[in-house]
Design a protein around this motif. Structure first.
Motif, PDB file in Angstrom:
ATOM      1  N   LEU A 190       1.064  -1.316  -0.242  1.00 18.79           N
ATOM      2  CA  LEU A 190       0.297  -0.092   0.169  1.00 18.79           C
ATOM      3  C   LEU A 190       1.062   1.368  -0.379  1.00 18.79           C
ATOM      4  CD1 LEU A 190      -3.054  -0.908   2.514  1.00 18.79           C
ATOM      5  CD2 LEU A 190      -3.329  -0.889  -0.351  1.00 18.79           C
ATOM      6  N   VAL A 191       2.841   1.126   0.209  1.00 16.21           N
ATOM      7  CA  VAL A 191       2.710   2.144   0.664  1.00 16.21           C
ATOM      8  C   VAL A 191       3.508   2.431  -0.897  1.00 16.21           C
ATOM      9  CG1 VAL A 191       5.092   3.432   1.202  1.00 16.21           C
ATOM     10  CG2 VAL A 191       3.962   1.945   3.401  1.00 16.21           C
ATOM     11  N   ALA A 192       4.370   1.218  -1.439  1.00 14.38           N
ATOM     12  CA  ALA A 192       4.488   2.054  -2.418  1.00 14.38           C
ATOM     13  C   ALA A 192       3.290   1.555  -3.855  1.00 14.38           C
ATOM     14  CB  ALA A 192       5.234   0.264  -2.668  1.00 14.38           C
ATOM     15  N   MET A 193       2.206   1.680  -3.174  1.00 16.43           N
ATOM     16  CA  MET A 193       1.232   2.442  -4.546  1.00 16.43           C
ATOM     17  C   MET A 193       0.911   2.774  -3.841  1.00 16.43           C
ATOM     18  SD  MET A 193      -0.927  -1.731  -4.393  1.00 16.43           S
ATOM     19  CE  MET A 193      -1.260  -0.980  -6.286  1.00 16.43           C
ATOM     20  N   GLY A 194       1.024   4.279  -2.843  1.00 15.28           N
ATOM     21  CA  GLY A 194       0.607   5.376  -3.100  1.00 15.28           C
ATOM     22  C   GLY A 194      -0.313   5.867  -1.997  1.00 15.28           C
ATOM     23  N   TYR A 195      -0.736   4.380  -1.043  1.00 10.39           N
ATOM     24  CA  TYR A 195      -2.350   4.780  -0.545  1.00 10.39           C
ATOM     25  C   TYR A 195      -1.627   4.179   0.577  1.00 10.39           C
ATOM     26  CZ  TYR A 195      -5.215   3.132  -4.696  1.00 10.39           C
ATOM     27  OH  TYR A 195      -5.486   3.200  -5.494  1.00 10.39           O
ATOM     28  N   GLN A 204      -9.582   2.433   0.348  1.00  8.34           N
ATOM     29  CA  GLN A 204      -9.556   4.080  -0.612  1.00  8.34           C
ATOM     30  C   GLN A 204      -9.378   2.517  -2.256  1.00  8.34           C
ATOM     31  OE1 GLN A 204     -10.691   7.391  -0.711  1.00  8.34           O
ATOM     32  NE2 GLN A 204     -10.012   6.278  -3.014  1.00  8.34           N
ATOM     33  N   PHE A 205      -8.448   1.832  -1.805  1.00  5.35           N
ATOM     34  CA  PHE A 205      -7.948   1.475  -2.997  1.00  5.35           C
ATOM     35  C   PHE A 205      -9.031   0.563  -3.344  1.00  5.35           C
ATOM     36  CE2 PHE A 205      -7.264  -2.814  -4.511  1.00  5.35           C
ATOM     37  CZ  PHE A 205      -5.404  -2.838  -5.725  1.00  5.35           C
ATOM     38  N   GLN A 206      -9.999   0.056  -2.791  1.00  2.00           N
ATOM     39  CA  GLN A 206     -11.635  -0.551  -3.146  1.00  2.00           C
ATOM     40  C   GLN A 206     -12.091  -0.054  -3.709  1.00  2.00           C
ATOM     41  OE1 GLN A 206     -12.560  -1.887   0.440  1.00  2.00           O
ATOM     42  NE2 GLN A 206     -11.732  -3.963   0.021  1.00  2.00           N
ATOM     43  N   LEU A 207     -12.386   1.376  -3.481  1.00  2.00           N
ATOM     44  CA  LEU A 207     -13.182   2.286  -4.373  1.00  2.00           C
ATOM     45  C   LEU A 207     -12.270   2.908  -5.556  1.00  2.00           C
ATOM     46  CD1 LEU A 207     -13.985   5.131  -1.361  1.00  2.00           C
ATOM     47  CD2 LEU A 207     -15.581   3.131  -2.787  1.00  2.00           C
ATOM     48  N   ASP A 208     -11.267   2.168  -5.767  1.00  2.00           N
ATOM     49  CA  ASP A 208     -10.533   3.513  -7.247  1.00  2.00           C
ATOM     50  C   ASP A 208     -10.252   1.865  -8.126  1.00  2.00           C
ATOM     51  OD1 ASP A 208      -9.829   5.544  -5.784  1.00  2.00           O
ATOM     52  OD2 ASP A 208      -7.525   5.155  -5.320  1.00  2.00           O
ATOM     53  N   HIS A 209     -10.711   0.770  -6.984  1.00  2.00           N
ATOM     54  CA  HIS A 209     -11.045  -0.896  -7.948  1.00  2.00           C
ATOM     55  C   HIS A 209     -11.579  -1.061  -8.921  1.00  2.00           C
ATOM     56  CE1 HIS A 209      -7.042   0.314  -7.517  1.00  2.00           C
ATOM     57  NE2 HIS A 209      -6.465  -0.719  -8.344  1.00  2.00           N
ATOM     58  N   GLY A 210     -13.292  -0.400  -7.778  1.00  2.00           N
ATOM     59  CA  GLY A 210     -14.602  -1.183  -8.148  1.00  2.00           C
ATOM     60  C   GLY A 210     -15.159  -1.911  -7.858  1.00  2.00           C
ATOM     61  N   LEU A 211     -14.676  -2.194  -6.209  1.00  2.00           N
ATOM     62  CA  LEU A 211     -14.653  -3.044  -5.231  1.00  2.00           C
ATOM     63  C   LEU A 211     -15.586  -2.858  -4.631  1.00  2.00           C
ATOM     64  CD1 LEU A 211     -10.756  -4.115  -5.179  1.00  2.00           C
ATOM     65  CD2 LEU A 211     -12.981  -5.477  -6.678  1.00  2.00           C
ATOM     66  N   GLU A 212     -16.136  -3.773  -3.431  1.00  4.44           N
ATOM     67  CA  GLU A 212     -17.232  -3.133  -2.573  1.00  4.44           C
ATOM     68  C   GLU A 212     -16.338  -2.424  -1.489  1.00  4.44           C
ATOM     69  OE1 GLU A 212     -19.944  -2.690  -0.283  1.00  4.44           O
ATOM     70  OE2 GLU A 212     -19.881  -3.136  -2.073  1.00  4.44           O
ATOM     71  N   GLU A 252      -7.098   0.610   7.262  1.00  7.69           N
ATOM     72  CA  GLU A 252      -8.268  -0.280   6.497  1.00  7.69           C
ATOM     73  C   GLU A 252      -8.893   0.875   6.270  1.00  7.69           C
ATOM     74  OE1 GLU A 252     -13.205  -1.149   8.458  1.00  7.69           O
ATOM     75  OE2 GLU A 252     -11.099  -0.289  10.203  1.00  7.69           O
ATOM     76  N   LYS A 253      -8.778   2.420   6.171  1.00  7.59           N
ATOM     77  CA  LYS A 253      -9.227   3.066   4.982  1.00  7.59           C
ATOM     78  C   LYS A 253      -8.801   3.713   3.727  1.00  7.59           C
ATOM     79  CE  LYS A 253     -10.212   6.134   9.200  1.00  7.59           C
ATOM     80  NZ  LYS A 253     -10.167   7.502   9.629  1.00  7.59           N
ATOM     81  N   ALA A 254      -7.283   2.616   3.859  1.00 14.06           N
ATOM     82  CA  ALA A 254      -6.231   2.438   2.694  1.00 14.06           C
ATOM     83  C   ALA A 254      -6.707   1.559   2.175  1.00 14.06           C
ATOM     84  CB  ALA A 254      -4.843   2.484   2.989  1.00 14.06           C
ATOM     85  N   VAL A 255      -7.363   0.291   2.707  1.00 15.77           N
ATOM     86  CA  VAL A 255      -7.597  -0.232   1.896  1.00 15.77           C
ATOM     87  C   VAL A 255      -9.411  -0.217   0.876  1.00 15.77           C
ATOM     88  CG1 VAL A 255      -8.893  -2.770   1.792  1.00 15.77           C
ATOM     89  CG2 VAL A 255      -6.291  -2.667   3.297  1.00 15.77           C
TER      90      VAL A 255
END
Length: 531
Positions: A218-223, A242-250, A237-240
């Motif tokens: 997550l650090v390497a990906m900027g999240y 945000q990743f999910q929102l950016d990738h069309g996931l629940e 948890e918040k970083a995950v």
């Protein structure tokens, strides 16, 4: 900033080459230069006519053409920034040809080579490298292509640099994709995002080495900012999420199989998606309309856009990933909506799905009416379904307006050869799925009534009341839009979000994979570097 496609030495050589003066033609009734240009251009009607109209006066190779040469050669060196096939224009070879030119014949041939490179670059940058229908028959979009003549007419324009820059798509997303391309290439050069995560499910509160691996990714990906934590805390948890929102996931904040699969996609694959998205932006390099409807199939969404801003959004269901049921990509104009629609069952569904059932049981699919060629309802008991095949079945099927109608209570029409439209549906549960490819090709909307209100708001002080006045009558009725709205059905697996951060989606139909392979065959190189 120096172009990344070529090193500093070659760039300096190109600029020096642009300032060179190639020997002038010997004055004669028909000079060797003129003969050379005429012969070299003879297999291209537009180029031949261009030079004939200007009495074969040079555009690139005369002493006074240095600035124009410089502008084009510099643009060609930077073609890789746009994800274009740099070898197709080959600025290095053109520079070599300038240095090697000795005769008027050399000069004439070089003149035409420069013009061909200009035309190729102008076409590719403005409307794309590929012909989409040849890559996938589901991409039926009409591509706006400037004529060679209109591009050639700009060659003597004083602002050639501005003209070339203006050929790129003007949609803000294109510049954002280009920026993301540069950033992800730099990330790849630094080693990417590290090792893929192990196959494990992680929830908030977890700790251990698997959490450390997730943290580092997550650090390497900027999240996530740099951290020494070994626990799945609120920040992670918040970083995950945000990743999910950016990738069309629940966005539940849980690292499950679906999230793990996306987080383990490497930067090289994301770069491929960006290159394809840039090509797709070139295919839709048109005025999209101040108000338009944007249906991104990979995002399973339909949005109303006003002056570049989203004013309404709803989930959608798209065509199944079956060859003849995938939703095609195209643009058209929505003229009206039909409230309380009846459903005229497409013939392919009638003959492939319902006729076999009717042969076994004439009362099957009782919610559908059997109608003849004049639209009259036919008594099922009078039909011997067993004697018909898909080829000679003379009847059609229709479902009257009702709450259970396959189209729901409203459909939105932009008449097109593919019989695709947006509509309501009684199958509401499907909108809770993450991947929503279930229809026969049309696009089902999760909030069709609200979608209708948003459209009618431009022509009614009380759009909800206007809609329900018609709905409550129960009869099928068309309501015209006083201002027709462009509809763009697109397929972007990489696109910038509202704040510019890149979003990625799954390649549901495999179309992006085909496009990327075709781009590679055309000479596009991952990373934009010369081979």
């Amino acid at each position: 900033m120096l172009p990344r496609v070529f090193g500093p030495g070659l760039v300096a050589m190109l600029l020096a080459t642009a300032a060179m003066t190639v020997p002038q033609p010997v004055q004669a009734q028909v000079s060797p230069f003129t003969q050379s240009v005429a012969i070299a251009a003879s297999d291209d009607e537009a180029i031949a006519a261009f030079y004939a109209a200007r009495n074969y006066a040079p555009v690139w190779t005369d002493a006074g053409n240095a600035e124009r040469r410089n502008v084009l050669l510099t643009a060609l060196t930077r073609a890789g920034d746009h994800g274009l096939p740099v070898q197709r224009y080959d600025a290095g070879a053109l520079a070599d040809a300038f240095r090697a030119a000795r005769t008027e014949g050399d000069r004439g041939r070089l003149e035409v080579r420069m013009t061909r490179a200009f035309l190729d670059y102008a076409r590719d940058l403005n409307s794309g490298v590929l012909v989409p229908k040849k890559v996938d028959p589901g991409i039926v979009r009409e591509i706006p292509v400037r004529s060679p003549e209109s591009n050639l007419a700009m060659l003597t324009d004083a602002d050639l640099s501005g003209f070339l820059a203006g050929l790129a798509p003007t949609a803000p997303a294109y510049a954002q994709l280009m920026k993301a391309k540069i950033q992800i290439e730099a990330q790849i050069a630094r080693g990417g995002w590290g090792e893929a995560l192990p196959a494990v499910t992680l929830k908030p509160g977890a700790s251990g080495e698997a959490v450390v691996a997730l943290r580092d990714r997550l650090v390497a990906m900027g999240y996530l900012g740099r951290s020494a934590t070994r626990s799945y805390d609120d920040t992670m948890e918040k970083a995950v999420q945000q990743f999910q929102l950016d990738h069309g996931l629940e966005p539940d904040g849980v690292l499950d199989d679906s999230t793990l699969a996306q987080i383990n996609v490497g930067p090289e694959a994301r770069l491929q998606s960006i290159l394809v998205a840039m090509e797709r932006e070139r295919w839709i390099n048109i005025d999209r309309g101040r108000r338009h409807i944007w249906v991104n199939l990979t995002d399973f969404s339909a949005r109303i856009m006003d002056d570049g801003k989203e004013t309404f959004a709803t989930r959608s269901v798209i065509g199944k990933d079956v060859l003849d049921q995938r939703t095609p990509e195209f643009s058209d104009t929505m003229d009206y909506m039909v409230i309380n629609p009846s459903w005229s069952v497409p013939r392919s569904i009638t003959t492939k799905e319902y006729l076999p059932l009717l042969k076994k049981n004439p009362n099957a699919a009782g919610h559908l009416k059997i109608v003849d060629s004049k639209g009259r309802v036919v008594d099922r008991g009078a039909i011997n379904f067993g004697k018909y095949t898909a080829a000679n079945f003379p009847f059609a099927m229709r479902q009257p307006p009702s709450d259970g109608n396959a189209l729901g209570l409203v459909k939105f029409m932009f008449p097109n050869p593919y019989n695709i439209y947006l509509h309501d549906t009684p199958s509401k549960s499907l909108f809770e799925r993450e991947i929503r490819a279930f229809s026969h090709g049309c696009i089902r909307l999760g909030q069709p009534f609200d979608f209708a209100y948003a459209l009618l708001a431009r022509q009614s002080d009380d759009p909800k009341a206007t809609f329900h006045q018609v709905l409550d009558r129960g009869a099928e009725a068309a309501v015209r839009l006083e201002q027709p709205v462009p509809v763009h059905i697109v397929y972007f697996t990489a696109f910038p979000g509202a704040k510019g951060k890149m979003n990625y989606r799954r390649d549901v139909y495999g179309r992006d994979g085909l496009i990327f392979d075709a781009l590679m065959q055309a000479g596009v190189v991952l990373g934009g570097h010369q081979g």
